[in-house]
Design a protein around this motif. Structure first.
Motif, mmCIF file in Angstrom:
data_model
loop_
_atom_site.group_PDB
_atom_site.id
_atom_site.type_symbol
_atom_site.label_atom_id
_atom_site.label_comp_id
_atom_site.label_asym_id
_atom_site.label_seq_id
_atom_site.Cartn_x
_atom_site.Cartn_y
_atom_site.Cartn_z
ATOM 1 N N ILE A 81 0.837 -1.202 0.000
ATOM 2 C CA ILE A 81 0.000 0.000 0.000
ATOM 3 C C ILE A 81 0.872 1.252 0.000
ATOM 4 O O ILE A 81 0.653 2.190 -0.776
ATOM 5 C CB ILE A 81 -0.968 -0.009 1.197
ATOM 6 C CG1 ILE A 81 -1.955 -1.180 1.078
ATOM 7 C CG2 ILE A 81 -1.742 1.320 1.278
ATOM 8 C CD1 ILE A 81 -2.796 -1.417 2.314
ATOM 9 N N SER A 84 2.482 1.721 -3.376
ATOM 10 C CA SER A 84 1.529 2.019 -4.454
ATOM 11 C C SER A 84 0.877 3.377 -4.296
ATOM 12 O O SER A 84 0.380 3.943 -5.279
ATOM 13 C CB SER A 84 0.447 0.943 -4.500
ATOM 14 O OG SER A 84 0.999 -0.335 -4.678
ATOM 15 N N MET A 85 0.857 3.916 -3.081
ATOM 16 C CA MET A 85 0.138 5.152 -2.792
ATOM 17 C C MET A 85 1.072 6.119 -2.058
ATOM 18 O O MET A 85 1.049 6.193 -0.816
ATOM 19 C CB MET A 85 -1.122 4.848 -1.965
ATOM 20 C CG MET A 85 -2.039 3.824 -2.611
ATOM 21 S SD MET A 85 -3.564 3.525 -1.669
ATOM 22 C CE MET A 85 -4.446 5.075 -1.958
ATOM 23 N N GLU A 87 0.950 9.133 -1.532
ATOM 24 C CA GLU A 87 0.262 10.147 -0.734
ATOM 25 C C GLU A 87 -0.162 9.628 0.637
ATOM 26 O O GLU A 87 -0.569 10.395 1.516
ATOM 27 C CB GLU A 87 -0.971 10.664 -1.494
ATOM 28 C CG GLU A 87 -2.143 9.699 -1.574
ATOM 29 C CD GLU A 87 -2.039 8.667 -2.689
ATOM 30 O OE1 GLU A 87 -3.058 8.027 -3.008
ATOM 31 O OE2 GLU A 87 -0.935 8.481 -3.241
ATOM 32 N N VAL A 88 -0.070 8.319 0.839
ATOM 33 C CA VAL A 88 -0.494 7.691 2.089
ATOM 34 C C VAL A 88 0.691 7.599 3.048
ATOM 35 O O VAL A 88 1.749 7.083 2.693
ATOM 36 C CB VAL A 88 -1.081 6.285 1.828
ATOM 37 C CG1 VAL A 88 -1.182 5.480 3.133
ATOM 38 C CG2 VAL A 88 -2.449 6.405 1.169
ATOM 39 N N VAL A 142 -5.708 -1.524 -2.447
ATOM 40 C CA VAL A 142 -5.345 -0.452 -3.368
ATOM 41 C C VAL A 142 -6.326 -0.390 -4.535
ATOM 42 O O VAL A 142 -6.760 0.694 -4.956
ATOM 43 C CB VAL A 142 -3.905 -0.648 -3.874
ATOM 44 C CG1 VAL A 142 -3.590 0.318 -5.015
ATOM 45 C CG2 VAL A 142 -2.912 -0.450 -2.733
#
Length: 214
Positions: A81, A84-85, A87-88, A142
């Motif tokens: 996660i 892949s992200m 912004e997280v 995701v």
């Protein structure tokens, strides 16, 4: 090292228990720091019994930088996660009963409460089944977050994400409160009122300015 941040991780886990989102050592809390170090709670330990040394520090590939404990069994999914992200910065996994219950009988938690819009940014999808402690759990999360801050894992629980621990905490806590309200409404023999898209967006926008920050 990082004692302050480790204490915050432990406090977040204790709040999950306080709000009935986990039992005993269920779920996990992970946090990406500005230098890309990842803090992860240990496997199988009750949050209120944890001390700072129990929290692991690792890099984005899962290499342990600090800590002697075994990391959460979901670490592979959590790191997927984060990778892949970008912004997280926080991922919280719970076994919260009301959201999980609705996930057994429907494919989404429709946003019809301002608090759900506030905290998750709208309707929450129920992801297809993926095995616990697997990479697929992160992949399914995701794929099904759809720009929201939470996803229900069918037969399992919830993953909430955020740019901070606070945002992820709000997402899973208010999702559970909304699900309690929805289940109560479903028990009445009337059609459920729904929010309009513009009302949902207004509630999302209002929450951007919630609290004492700028």
């Amino acid at each position: 090292m990082l004692d302050k941040e480790k204490k915050e991780i432990i406090r977040a886990g204790i709040k999950l228990d306080r709000y009935g989102l986990i039992a005993l050592s269920g779920g996990n809390v992970s946090w990406r720091l500005p230098d890309d170090k990842i803090l992860v709670t240990p496997s199988g330990m009750i949050y209120e019994d944890m001390v700072e040394d129990d929290v692991l520090v690792m890099d984005i590939d899962g290499n342990i930088i600090e800590g002697q404990r075994k990391a959460s069994v979901d670490t592979e999914a959590l790191l997927y996660i984060f990778k892949s992200m970008p912004e997280v910065n926080a991922v919280i996994h719970t076994h919260q009963p009301y959201a999980t219950a609705l996930g057994l009988v429907q494919d989404e938690i429709v946003c019809n409460l301002t608090t759900l819009a506030n905290a998750t940014r709208g309707t929450v999808t129920v992801a297809p089944y993926s095995s616990a402690a697997s990479l697929d759990m992160g992949v399914k999360a995701v794929e099904n977050l759809n720009g929201k801050l939470a996803v229900v894992l069918k037969h399992h629980g919830v993953i909430a994400v955020g740019d901070s621990l606070k945002q992820a905490l709000y997402a899973c806590i208010y999702l559970e409160e909304a699900c309690k309200t929805i289940i109560a409404a479903k028990s009445c023999d009337n059609e459920m009122a729904l929010m309009k898209d513009e009302q949902i967006q207004a509630a999302v926008d209002v929450f951007k300015h919630y609290g004492q920050g700028k």
